[in-house]
Design an enzyme around this catalytic site. Structure first.
Site, mmCIF file in Angstrom:
data_model
loop_
_atom_site.group_PDB
_atom_site.id
_atom_site.type_symbol
_atom_site.label_atom_id
_atom_site.label_comp_id
_atom_site.label_asym_id
_atom_site.label_seq_id
_atom_site.Cartn_x
_atom_site.Cartn_y
_atom_site.Cartn_z
ATOM 1 N N GLN A 111 0.838 -1.199 0.000
ATOM 2 C CA GLN A 111 0.000 0.000 0.000
ATOM 3 C C GLN A 111 0.874 1.250 0.000
ATOM 4 O O GLN A 111 0.371 2.366 -0.036
ATOM 5 C CB GLN A 111 -0.896 0.007 1.247
ATOM 6 C CG GLN A 111 -1.784 -1.224 1.349
ATOM 7 C CD GLN A 111 -2.379 -1.392 2.738
ATOM 8 O OE1 GLN A 111 -3.377 -0.782 3.073
ATOM 9 N NE2 GLN A 111 -1.744 -2.216 3.552
ATOM 10 N N ASP A 114 6.215 4.675 -1.620
ATOM 11 C CA ASP A 114 7.560 5.244 -1.449
ATOM 12 C C ASP A 114 8.656 4.587 -2.277
ATOM 13 O O ASP A 114 9.816 4.989 -2.192
ATOM 14 C CB ASP A 114 7.934 5.230 0.038
ATOM 15 C CG ASP A 114 7.801 3.839 0.669
ATOM 16 O OD1 ASP A 114 8.037 2.835 -0.031
ATOM 17 O OD2 ASP A 114 7.447 3.765 1.866
ATOM 18 N N HIS A 129 -1.529 1.575 -4.328
ATOM 19 C CA HIS A 129 -1.755 3.020 -4.314
ATOM 20 C C HIS A 129 -0.786 3.787 -5.207
ATOM 21 O O HIS A 129 -0.635 4.994 -5.075
ATOM 22 C CB HIS A 129 -1.701 3.544 -2.869
ATOM 23 C CG HIS A 129 -2.797 2.976 -2.011
ATOM 24 N ND1 HIS A 129 -2.644 2.711 -0.674
ATOM 25 C CD2 HIS A 129 -4.055 2.613 -2.318
ATOM 26 C CE1 HIS A 129 -3.775 2.198 -0.193
ATOM 27 N NE2 HIS A 129 -4.637 2.123 -1.171
ATOM 28 N N CYS A 137 -0.917 7.788 -17.129
ATOM 29 C CA CYS A 137 -1.961 8.326 -17.989
ATOM 30 C C CYS A 137 -3.306 7.775 -17.542
ATOM 31 O O CYS A 137 -3.461 6.569 -17.371
ATOM 32 C CB CYS A 137 -1.689 7.937 -19.438
ATOM 33 S SG CYS A 137 -3.110 8.261 -20.511
ATOM 34 N N CYS A 158 -0.942 12.650 -22.505
ATOM 35 C CA CYS A 158 -0.243 11.430 -22.904
ATOM 36 C C CYS A 158 0.095 11.463 -24.389
ATOM 37 O O CYS A 158 -0.784 11.685 -25.221
ATOM 38 C CB CYS A 158 -1.145 10.245 -22.597
ATOM 39 S SG CYS A 158 -0.554 8.668 -23.216
ATOM 40 N N CYS A 161 -2.144 8.549 -26.153
ATOM 41 C CA CYS A 161 -3.602 8.568 -26.344
ATOM 42 C C CYS A 161 -4.228 9.945 -26.087
ATOM 43 O O CYS A 161 -5.428 10.108 -26.250
ATOM 44 C CB CYS A 161 -4.265 7.520 -25.436
ATOM 45 S SG CYS A 161 -4.383 8.023 -23.706
ATOM 46 N N GLY A 198 3.567 -4.719 8.689
ATOM 47 C CA GLY A 198 3.467 -3.268 8.810
ATOM 48 C C GLY A 198 2.135 -2.698 8.393
ATOM 49 O O GLY A 198 2.057 -1.562 7.930
ATOM 50 N N THR A 199 1.080 -3.472 8.554
ATOM 51 C CA THR A 199 -0.245 -2.941 8.219
ATOM 52 C C THR A 199 -1.313 -3.636 9.047
ATOM 53 O O THR A 199 -1.227 -4.832 9.300
ATOM 54 C CB THR A 199 -0.564 -3.116 6.718
ATOM 55 O OG1 THR A 199 -1.886 -2.619 6.469
ATOM 56 C CG2 THR A 199 -0.486 -4.557 6.254
ATOM 57 N N ASN A 224 3.710 -7.133 12.879
ATOM 58 C CA ASN A 224 3.353 -5.761 13.207
ATOM 59 C C ASN A 224 3.996 -5.353 14.523
ATOM 60 O O ASN A 224 4.374 -6.197 15.330
ATOM 61 C CB ASN A 224 1.825 -5.624 13.307
ATOM 62 C CG ASN A 224 1.181 -5.366 11.941
ATOM 63 O OD1 ASN A 224 1.757 -4.677 11.100
ATOM 64 N ND2 ASN A 224 -0.002 -5.916 11.721
#
Ligand SMILES: [Zn+2]
Length: 257
Positions: A111, A114, A129, A137, A158, A161, A198-199, A224
């Site tokens: 998710q 970075d 994400h 695009c 773009c 397109c 980590g989630t 976690n």
């Protein structure tokens, strides 16, 4: 590791579960990047906990006026942008990349935006994400590295397109791009084991992936910092910083293979 025998035992249990499984995938979130100096959004010390949640219609505002988004972006970056610039992968990222090289992890779903899993050497990565380092695009899903795309007009369009180009990062209110979302569900449906690191997996669609694995009879191993909303459905719970526990996991898996 500065944790008790119970943590080490939990890591050994996780290693056995993982080695015993046929198709292992991994789901990560903000927790794995905390030790790289990236502040999480939610929870104690989170950016949103301090500054309040951002408005939930960022994508709709972008679509109404993409030019002004681009003008703001070209003027300077957000605080979050600054906080992830120069961030380096930590031992947890490298451990997950190592598990892929050992043919243990088939696909890593993150998710995070970075880029640190890719920087650590993971190759089979699905970024739900998006990725801060890329543009995308909206018409045809083509991606470019930020530095490879020359912005000559706002909003940029773009060359393939003519669609509007935006940051690859998924905004509030923006649907997760279909291709990546489909791959995530495909991978989860194949998994008989998922490493959740980590989630707390509270935000959909990521939240539904471990649930899917569990419902299909698979097992979940959690890494976690502390007990989370997902703990009760996990078969093994490792409560420690992932930058410390995941390298130990690699050692324990290696002993068993
Ligand atoms: Zn396009």
């Amino acid at each position: 590791m500065a944790h008790g025998d119970d943590v080490l035992q939990a890591i050994r249990d996780a290693a056995e579960t993982i080695v015993d499984s046929r198709y292992v995938t991994c789901l990560t979130g903000a927790g794995v990047s905390v030790e790289s100096g990236i502040r999480p959004f939610r929870g104690p010390g989170g950016l949103w906990t301090e500054k309040g949640e951002p408005s939930m219609d960022g994508y709709q505002r972008f679509l109404r006026d993409p030019a002004s988004y681009w003008e703001r972006r070209l003027r300077g970056d957000s605080e979050f942008g600054i906080s992830i610039m120069g961030a380096e992968p930590n031992a947890g990222h490298f451990a997950l990349a190592e598990l892929e090289k050992m043919s243990i992890i088939r696909t890593l779903i993150t998710q995070n935006i970075d880029n640190l899993h890719l920087a650590a050497g993971s190759r089979s990565v699905l970024e739900i994400h998006g990725n801060k380092c890329y543009l995308r695009c909206l018409g045809c899903h083509t991606k470019w590295r930020n530095e490879d795309f020359r912005v000559e007009e706002t909003p940029p369009t773009c060359p393939e397109c003519g669609g509007v180009v935006k940051s690859d990062t998924v905004m509030f209110g923006e649907p997760i791009p279909g291709p990546v979302l489909n791959r995530c569900f495909e991978e989860a449906s194949k998994s008989d084991c998922m490493i959740v690191a980590g989630t707390s997996a509270t935000v959909t669609p990521a939240a539904s992936l471990p649930v899917m694995v569990k419902r299909n009879g698979g097992r979940l191993t959690e890494f976690n910092l502390r007990r989370s909303e997902i703990s009760y459905i996990c078969d093994v719970n490792v409560y420690a910083p992932s930058g410390e526990s995941l390298p130990v996991l690699v050692d324990e898996v290696r002993k068993l293979t």
